[in-house]
Design a protein around this motif. Structure first.
Motif, PDB file in Angstrom:
ATOM      1  N   GLN A 108       0.839  -1.082  -0.256  1.00  0.00           N
ATOM      2  CA  GLN A 108       0.100   0.039  -0.099  1.00  0.00           C
ATOM      3  C   GLN A 108       0.807   1.342   0.186  1.00  0.00           C
ATOM      4  OE1 GLN A 108      -3.379   0.090  -0.479  1.00  0.00           O
ATOM      5  NE2 GLN A 108      -3.086   2.332  -0.477  1.00  0.00           N
ATOM      6  N   LYS A 111       2.294   1.978  -3.297  1.00  0.00           N
ATOM      7  CA  LYS A 111       1.067   2.471  -4.467  1.00  0.00           C
ATOM      8  C   LYS A 111       1.149   4.173  -4.105  1.00  0.00           C
ATOM      9  CE  LYS A 111      -1.816  -1.269  -5.102  1.00  0.00           C
ATOM     10  NZ  LYS A 111      -3.423  -1.891  -4.774  1.00  0.00           N
ATOM     11  N   ASN A 302     -13.456  -4.537  -3.144  1.00  0.00           N
ATOM     12  CA  ASN A 302     -12.409  -3.967  -2.722  1.00  0.00           C
ATOM     13  C   ASN A 302     -12.708  -2.538  -3.390  1.00  0.00           C
ATOM     14  OD1 ASN A 302      -9.765  -2.495  -2.456  1.00  0.00           O
ATOM     15  ND2 ASN A 302      -9.026  -4.457  -1.734  1.00  0.00           N
ATOM     16  N   SER A 303     -12.249  -1.545  -3.044  1.00  0.00           N
ATOM     17  CA  SER A 303     -12.512  -0.162  -3.672  1.00  0.00           C
ATOM     18  C   SER A 303     -11.454   0.259  -4.499  1.00  0.00           C
ATOM     19  CB  SER A 303     -12.693   0.995  -2.884  1.00  0.00           C
ATOM     20  OG  SER A 303     -11.578   1.113  -2.019  1.00  0.00           O
ATOM     21  N   GLN A 304     -10.267  -0.400  -4.696  1.00  0.00           N
ATOM     22  CA  GLN A 304      -9.046  -0.254  -5.237  1.00  0.00           C
ATOM     23  C   GLN A 304      -9.422  -0.607  -6.803  1.00  0.00           C
ATOM     24  OE1 GLN A 304      -6.251   1.299  -4.156  1.00  0.00           O
ATOM     25  NE2 GLN A 304      -7.315   1.286  -2.194  1.00  0.00           N
ATOM     26  N   LYS A 311     -16.607   3.911  -6.366  1.00  0.00           N
ATOM     27  CA  LYS A 311     -16.187   4.124  -5.050  1.00  0.00           C
ATOM     28  C   LYS A 311     -17.215   4.725  -4.177  1.00  0.00           C
ATOM     29  CE  LYS A 311     -11.136   4.367  -5.985  1.00  0.00           C
ATOM     30  NZ  LYS A 311     -10.003   5.391  -6.126  1.00  0.00           N
TER      31      LYS A 311
END
Length: 504
Positions: A108, A111, A302-304, A311
């Motif tokens: 994370q 990113k 997952n919002s990714q 989102k």
């Protein structure tokens, strides 16, 4: 057995809760990006001031932040903060202990590092244009060279090369210049670069069209600046006058004053501290930190990688699940004590409730803004922010904005006011005074938002919400205040985002 189970649930929930708080220490606040977005709006307004002086187009109190050096200083400050944040992330991106949790956190952070680098490149690009407009070509070339050195083949680096050529001596025009400038720049920065390009290419028709666009953008920017500044200023001034009036009345009339109404009247609370613990530990901590994340992981949600609208729907679904689950825990925890005593969870539609809500909002404006300014000096742009704020700043989609509005301005006020003001604050008056319960519940409310940098401003807001509820004894009053606050924040974010935020 019940206490033992609650202890286990609490400890399990506190681990991710505390980790989230600690993690927020290394996160950037959204405030610097908001300041850049407002700077962009001011630049837009300035660009259209050629036909009439800027002093005639902007009120005097707004002119202190309109000079190019001020904009340059704001961007340089943001670049410094991003560079410091980058060094912190880089130090944590390679964990010495490769456990699954540490590896996931490192991924994370990696990113975040990549996004940070993109943001730095974007700021270098814009800083170069600000320098070039002021005639400082050498400084401008240095900023653009910093982008090119990072990744020469990227579109933003190619755009930096175009800008270098446009402001070189002698200037040059490269192929695909217009395409790159329109795709990698926006707002004032895009128009400044295109103005230079069209002038060198000797295209008067395009120059004229660009001038018209600049004037139209300036008019829109002035309207947005007026909305951002005039409405909060008017509300804040009214809030100061209202607060002073209430304090004077309290001083003169003592127990007969409005602020003294119900000031010492505790609620009759039939349940004890264990029920308070149970509702908060299970209905808020466990659901939000353990149950829902595990459920989403099991369902591979997952919002990714999702688009902005998706989102927004994910945030809505997550919050709805938390609210319904939390209210269910609250109901079943308190059901054995029915019928509840008077003044519990009272919601009455009345002008008095709306007056308390609107008046509380006006009073909250200057107080929270003042505390936020002091808070900024403490945290220096770090400490994290609610991720919903960043998403809302990017929400130039009417459906995404509508979904955020439902989440932040309807669901959040109803759920959080029931939990923190409707349940927690009155329950605490069994053990401490009404004033003490307001203070404790406001800090619990603030910490529950999981961003250390926002604890003080949110605690002040929570205290005003608690004061409004304790005096009015009507949840509709505090829900109204909460909804007005979140709606005003969303409106400001939408206006600023339309001016061109860094992440857009």
């Amino acid at each position: 057995m019940k206490r033992a189970l609650l202890t286990v649930i609490t400890l399990l929930s506190l681990v991710p809760f505390v980790l989230s708080l600690v993690h927020s220490l290394g996160e950037l606040q959204v405030q610097p990006e908001l300041e850049l977005a407002q700077t962009n709006l001011v630049l837009e307004a300035m660009a259209g001031s050629a036909e009439s002086s800027l002093e005639q187009r902007l009120p005097s109190w707004m002119l202190t932040e309109t000079s190019y050096p001020s904009a340059l200083a704001q961007y340089e400050k943001s670049l410094t903060e991003l560079q410091a944040y980058h060094r912190q992330l880089a130090a944590l991106a390679n964990p010495s202990d490769p456990t699954p949790t540490n590896v996931a956190q490192a991924q994370q952070r990696q990113k975040s590092l990549q996004q940070n680098e993109k943001n730095q490149q974007s700021i270098h690009l814009r800083l170069g244009l600000l320098e070039a407009v002021q005639g400082r070509r050498d400084s401008a070339q240095d900023h653009w060279q910093a982008v090119i050195t990072q990744d020469p083949s990227s579109p933003i680096a190619q755009t930096a090369q175009v800008l270098q050529q446009l402001w070189s001596n002698p200037p040059q025009v490269v192929s695909q210049a217009e395409t790159l400038l329109t795709s990698q720049l926006s707002g004032w920065f895009q128009r400044q670069a295109l103005q230079r390009l069209y002038g060198l290419e000797q295209q008067p028709a395009k120059q004229q069209a660009l001038a018209q666009q600049t004037q139209a953008a300036a008019r829109q920017a002035l309207l947005k600046l007026a909305l951002l500044s005039a409405l909060p200023l008017a509300g804040g001034l009214l809030g100061v006058l209202l607060a002073l009036g209430l304090l004077v009345q309290w001083f003169l009339k003592k127990d007969q004053a409005i602020l003294a109404h119900n000031a010492h009247q505790a609620w009759e609370t039939p349940w004890d501290w264990q029920i308070i613990w149970q509702v908060l530990a299970v209905g808020f901590l466990f659901l939000g930190q353990v149950a829902l994340p595990l459920g989403f992981s099991f369902l591979h949600l997952n919002s990714q990688g999702l688009g902005l609208r998706e989102k927004a729907l994910f945030v809505l679904a997550s919050y709805l699940a938390l609210a319904l689950g939390g209210l269910a825990v609250l109901y079943f925890s308190l059901r054995p004590y029915q019928p509840w005593p008077a003044d519990w969870f009272t919601v009455q539609c009345s002008g008095r409730a709306l007056f308390w809500g609107l008046g509380g909002y006006c009073v909250a404006l200057p107080l929270v803004v003042l505390v936020s300014l002091l808070n900024q000096q403490i945290w220096q742009g770090q400490g994290g922010s609610n991720p919903l704020l960043t998403l809302a700043l990017q929400a130039q989609d009417k459906w995404a904005l509508a979904i955020f509005f439902v989440t932040a301005s309807i669901l959040a006020p109803i759920f959080e006011e029931i939990m923190f003001r409707g349940f927690l604050l009155p329950s605490l008056t069994r053990y401490i005074s009404v004033s003490g319960a307001i203070v404790v519940s406001s800090f619990v409310f603030a910490i529950a938002h999981l961003n250390l940098s926002e604890v003080l401003p949110l605690a002040v807001l929570g205290a005003i919400l608690g004061l409004v509820y304790s005096r009015s004894r009507n949840l509709l009053a505090s829900i109204t205040l909460h909804s007005l606050w979140n709606s005003g924040t969303l409106l400001s974010l939408f206006i600023l985002g339309s001016g061109g935020s860094l992440s857009s």
